[in-house]
Design an enzyme around this catalytic site. Structure first.
Site, PDB file in Angstrom:
ATOM      1  N   ARG A   1      34.710  12.450  -0.205  1.00 38.28           N
ATOM      2  CA  ARG A   1      33.670  11.849  -1.042  1.00 38.28           C
ATOM      3  C   ARG A   1      33.043  10.617  -0.391  1.00 38.28           C
ATOM      4  O   ARG A   1      31.869  10.321  -0.597  1.00 38.28           O
ATOM      5  CB  ARG A   1      34.267  11.453  -2.402  1.00 38.28           C
ATOM      6  CG  ARG A   1      34.833  12.607  -3.210  1.00 38.28           C
ATOM      7  CD  ARG A   1      33.732  13.497  -3.736  1.00 38.28           C
ATOM      8  NE  ARG A   1      34.242  14.482  -4.673  1.00 38.28           N
ATOM      9  CZ  ARG A   1      33.501  15.439  -5.215  1.00 38.28           C
ATOM     10  NH1 ARG A   1      32.222  15.535  -4.902  1.00 38.28           N
ATOM     11  NH2 ARG A   1      34.030  16.306  -6.050  1.00 38.28           N
ATOM     12  N   ASP A   2      33.838   9.910   0.386  1.00 38.08           N
ATOM     13  CA  ASP A   2      33.381   8.660   0.979  1.00 38.08           C
ATOM     14  C   ASP A   2      32.690   8.937   2.308  1.00 38.08           C
ATOM     15  O   ASP A   2      33.322   9.312   3.291  1.00 38.08           O
ATOM     16  CB  ASP A   2      34.582   7.730   1.180  1.00 38.08           C
ATOM     17  CG  ASP A   2      34.191   6.378   1.761  1.00 38.08           C
ATOM     18  OD1 ASP A   2      32.983   6.144   1.971  1.00 38.08           O
ATOM     19  OD2 ASP A   2      35.100   5.558   1.990  1.00 38.08           O
ATOM     20  N   MET A   3      31.365   8.769   2.320  1.00 39.47           N
ATOM     21  CA  MET A   3      30.590   9.038   3.529  1.00 39.47           C
ATOM     22  C   MET A   3      30.320   7.781   4.359  1.00 39.47           C
ATOM     23  O   MET A   3      29.506   7.791   5.280  1.00 39.47           O
ATOM     24  CB  MET A   3      29.256   9.690   3.160  1.00 39.47           C
ATOM     25  CG  MET A   3      29.383  11.124   2.683  1.00 39.47           C
ATOM     26  SD  MET A   3      29.818  12.255   4.048  1.00 39.47           S
ATOM     27  CE  MET A   3      31.437  12.782   3.517  1.00 39.47           C
ATOM     28  N   SER A   4      31.000   6.691   4.043  1.00 37.53           N
ATOM     29  CA  SER A   4      30.770   5.450   4.798  1.00 37.53           C
ATOM     30  C   SER A   4      31.150   5.595   6.264  1.00 37.53           C
ATOM     31  O   SER A   4      30.698   4.810   7.107  1.00 37.53           O
ATOM     32  CB  SER A   4      31.552   4.296   4.162  1.00 37.53           C
ATOM     33  OG  SER A   4      32.945   4.538   4.211  1.00 37.53           O
TER      34      SER A   4
END
Length: 519
Positions: free
Chosen positions: A427-430
Site C-alpha cells: 500500500r505504501d508507495m513512498s
C-alpha cells in the site's frame, strides 16, 4: 541450536512443522471439490488464482501437508525479497531438464493458498500428485505459515531488501521471518553469502541440516549491492558524494559489464569449455558452492568445484545471472543427495529411472540446463504485439526498480510505467522516491498508468523526466501505448497487480502464453 540476535529468532522461537496430519474421513472428496471450485472461478472470472486454495484450506486444512509429504525428493522452498519467481522457475526448469518430474507454483501466487490452488490443478481426482519434487516460491511472511505445515528438504534464501514496509516492517523483521524457514529445513539450506542478514541465518540451521552458500567474485560485488550498500550511498552528506556512492554500488551498464567479462580475472571465455582459476576470486571467508565470476550480454561464468564454466543464458537482466548462481547451488545440493538415495525403494520403475538419471548428471549437464531457462511471466517476458516487441518488467521495491533501470538501456524503446497500490503491491508507495529515474531523462516516459499514476508522474517530474501522457485506466493506456510508434520496441515497468492487468489485456491483442493465472 544457536541464537541469532540479528534475525531475532532463537531456538525456543522456531516455527516447526507438525507431523503429517491424520487424513479426515472426507479427504477423498477434497480434489474433486477443489477442481469444481477452480472451474467455477474460471467460468465466472471470480476470486483469482488463489481462490480455490482458500476454499480448500477451510474444509481440509491438512491437504497441503498430506499431498507434499508423499514426494520422494520433498520440497524446495525459495524465498527472499527479490528474484523469487524467476529463481523458482530456474530451479524447477533445471530439475525437469535433468530428468525429474517437478511440481511448482508458476503464477507467482506465493501464499500458501496459492500453492494449494496449484496442487488442485495437478493432482488426480484420487489426490495423487505425479511428481518427484516440489519447487515452491513463498512470500517471506507466508513462508512462516508454510513451514508450520511442511518441513522443506531444501531452502534457498536469496536476499532481504526494504520492501512493502506496511506489511513486513523493517528489514530485520524480514530476516527474522526467513529465519523460521532456515530453522525448519531438514536437508540443506542454501544462503546468499554476500547478504550479511541472509548469511547470518546459518546460525539458526538445526543440527543435521547442511548449509551451503552461493556468492560473487570480488570484482562483481559493486554490481549487485546489498540493501545496506544502497542505503549507505543514499545517506551521503553532499550531492557529489551521493552521485559517487550511487555509481560505486550501482549495477554496471552493458559496456561495463562486458568489460568485466573480458578481464583476465574473469577467466574462461571459451564457450562451454572449462578453465582452471589460478588465483582466489573472493576474499569472503564463507565458502561458496557456486560463485558468479563474470557477466555479459546474455552470458555468465560460474566457479564450481574450482573450475570456471561459461554459458549463454536466455534470461534478461544482469541481476538474473546472480539468481542463476543461487539456482545452481540448490540443484547441486539435491544432486549430491541423489547419489546417496536408494532408488530401489521406489515402487515404480519409471520413478527409479528418473532418480538414477538425475543422480548421474554432471556439472556440464547442470550448466546446459541453466542455459535453457526462459524468463518467468512478467519478469523480462517478451510479447509480440502485431510485430512490436513488448517487454514486461516487474518492479516492487527500490532495489528491484534500480536494477531494472540500470540493466535495460531505454534508448530505442518506448517506456511505460504502471503503478498500483493493492495489497500484493504494497500500500505504501513512498519507496518510489528511493528510485533514481534520471536515466530516463533522455528518452522520457511515453505513458504512466495505474491507480497511482499521478504519484508516479509527480516523481518523474522531480527527476526532470518528460512524461508523454498520464492515463489511470490500464486497458486504455496499454492500447494507446502499444499502438503508438508501430515497430518501436516497448518496455513496461509495472507492480505486481498492474503486471497481471497489463498481461491480461495484452492477451486480448495477441497470443500470450498461459502462465496459469486464473486457471
Amino acid at each position: 541450536m544457536k541464537s541469532n540476535g540479528q534475525a531475532g529468532l532463537s531456538a525456543n522461537d522456531n516455527a516447526t512443522a507438525t507431523g503429517t496430519p491424520r487424513t479426515p474421513w472426507n479427504a477423498f472428496a477434497t480434489p474433486l471439490i477443489g477442481k469444481c471450485v477452480r472451474l467455477a472461478a474460471r467460468l465466472t472470472h471470480h476470486g483469482g488464482s488463489a481462490f480455490p486454495g482458500k476454499v480448500i484450506e477451510g474444509i481440509d486444512p491438512g491437504f497441503l501437508a498430506r499431498t507434499l509429504s508423499r514426494l520422494p525428493y520433498g520440497v524446495v522452498l525459495v524465498s527472499g525479497t527479490n528474484g523469487k519467481t524467476t529463481t523458482t522457475r530456474m530451479v524447477a526448469s533445471m530439475f525437469a531438464q535433468l530428468g525429474l518430474k517437478v511440481f511448482t507454483n508458476p503464477t507467482g501466487s506465493n501464499f500458501t493458498r496459492g500453492v494449494v490452488s496449484a496442487l488442485l490443478q495437478q493432482v488426480s481426482i484420487a489426490g495423487h500428485l505425479n511428481a518427484d519434487i516440489a519447487v515452491l516460491e513463498l512470500d517471506e511472511a507466508y513462508a512462516v505459515h508454510f513451514v508450520k505445515q511442511v518441513r522443506p528438504r531444501y531452502a534457498l534464501l536469496l536476499n532481504v531488501m526494504r520492501d512493502q514496509l506496511d506489511r513486513f516492517g523493517e528489514i530485520d523483521n524480514t530476516a527474522r521471518l526467513l529465519g523460521h524457514v532456515a530453522a525448519a529445513t531438514d536437508g540443506t539450506v542454501v544462503l546468499n553469502r554476500e547478504d550479511p542478514r541472509i548469511a547470518k541465518l546459518a546460525e539458526l540451521v538445526p543440527d543435521g541440516t547442511k548449509v551451503q552458500y552461493f556468492g560473487l567474485s570480488d570484482d562483481l560485488r559493486s554490481f549487485f549491492p546489498t540493501d545496506d550498500d544502497m542505503h549507505a550511498a543514499d545517506m551521503r552528506d553532499t550531492d557529489d558524494a551521493d552521485t559517487t556512492a550511487a555509481e560505486s554500488v550501482a549495477p554496471a551498464d552493458s559496456a561495463t559489464v562486458s568489460a568485466v567479462s573480458a578481464a583476465p580475472s574473469a577467466t574462461a571465455t571459451d564457450g562451454s569449455a572449462a578453465a582452471a582459476t589460478p588465483t582466489p576470486i573472493s576474499t569472503n571467508p564463507l565458502p561458496a558452492d557456486v560463485t558468479l565470476t563474470a557477466v555479459g550480454d546474455h552470458t555468465a561464468e560460474f566457479l564450481i568445484d574450482g573450475t570456471v564454466r561459461s554459458t549463454g543464458v536466455k534470461l534478461e537482466g544482469i541481476y538474473n545471472l546472480y539468481n542463476a548462481a543461487a539456482a545452481l547451488a540448490v540443484v547441486r545440493a539435491a544432486m549430491i543427495d541423489a547419489t546417496a538415495m536408494e532408488s530401489s525403494k521406489l515402487a515404480k520403475p519409471a520413478a527409479r529411472r528418473r532418480i538414477e538419471r538425475f543422480a548421474n548428471a554432471g556439472t556440464d549437464d547442470l550448466i546446459n540446463a541453466v542455459a535453457q531457462v526462459t524468463p518467468a511471466f512478467g519478469r523480462g517476458e517478451s510479447i509480440d504485439v502485431n510485430g512490436t516487441r513488448v517487454e514486461l518488467l516487474l518492479v516492487k521495491n527500490p532495489m528491484g526498480f534500480r536494477m531494472s533501470l540500470k540493466s535495460f538501456d531505454p534508448a530505442g524503446h518506448d517506456t511505460m510505467i504502471v503503478i498500483n497500490d493493492q495489497y500484493a503491491d504494497g500500500r505504501d508507495m513512498s519507496w518510489l522516491w528511493d528510485v533514481d529515474f534520471t536515466g530516463l531523462r533522455g528518452t522520457g516516459v511515453r505513458m504512466v498508468s495505474g491507480v497511482r499514476a499521478w504519484d508516479m508522474a509527480l516523481r518523474l517530474e522531480y527527476d526532470q523526466v518528460p512524461v508523454g501522457k498520464v492515463e489511470q485506466d490500464i486497458d486504455t493506456a496499454v492500447d494507446a501505448f502499444v499502438k503508438a510508434n508501430p515497430g518501436t520496441p516497448k518496455r513496461i515497468y509495472c507492480t505486481y497487480t498492474s503486471m497481471l492487468k497489463v498481461r491480461a489485456h495484452l492477451g486480448h491483442l495477441t497470443k500470450v502464453s498461459d502462465a496459469g493465472v486464473g486457471r
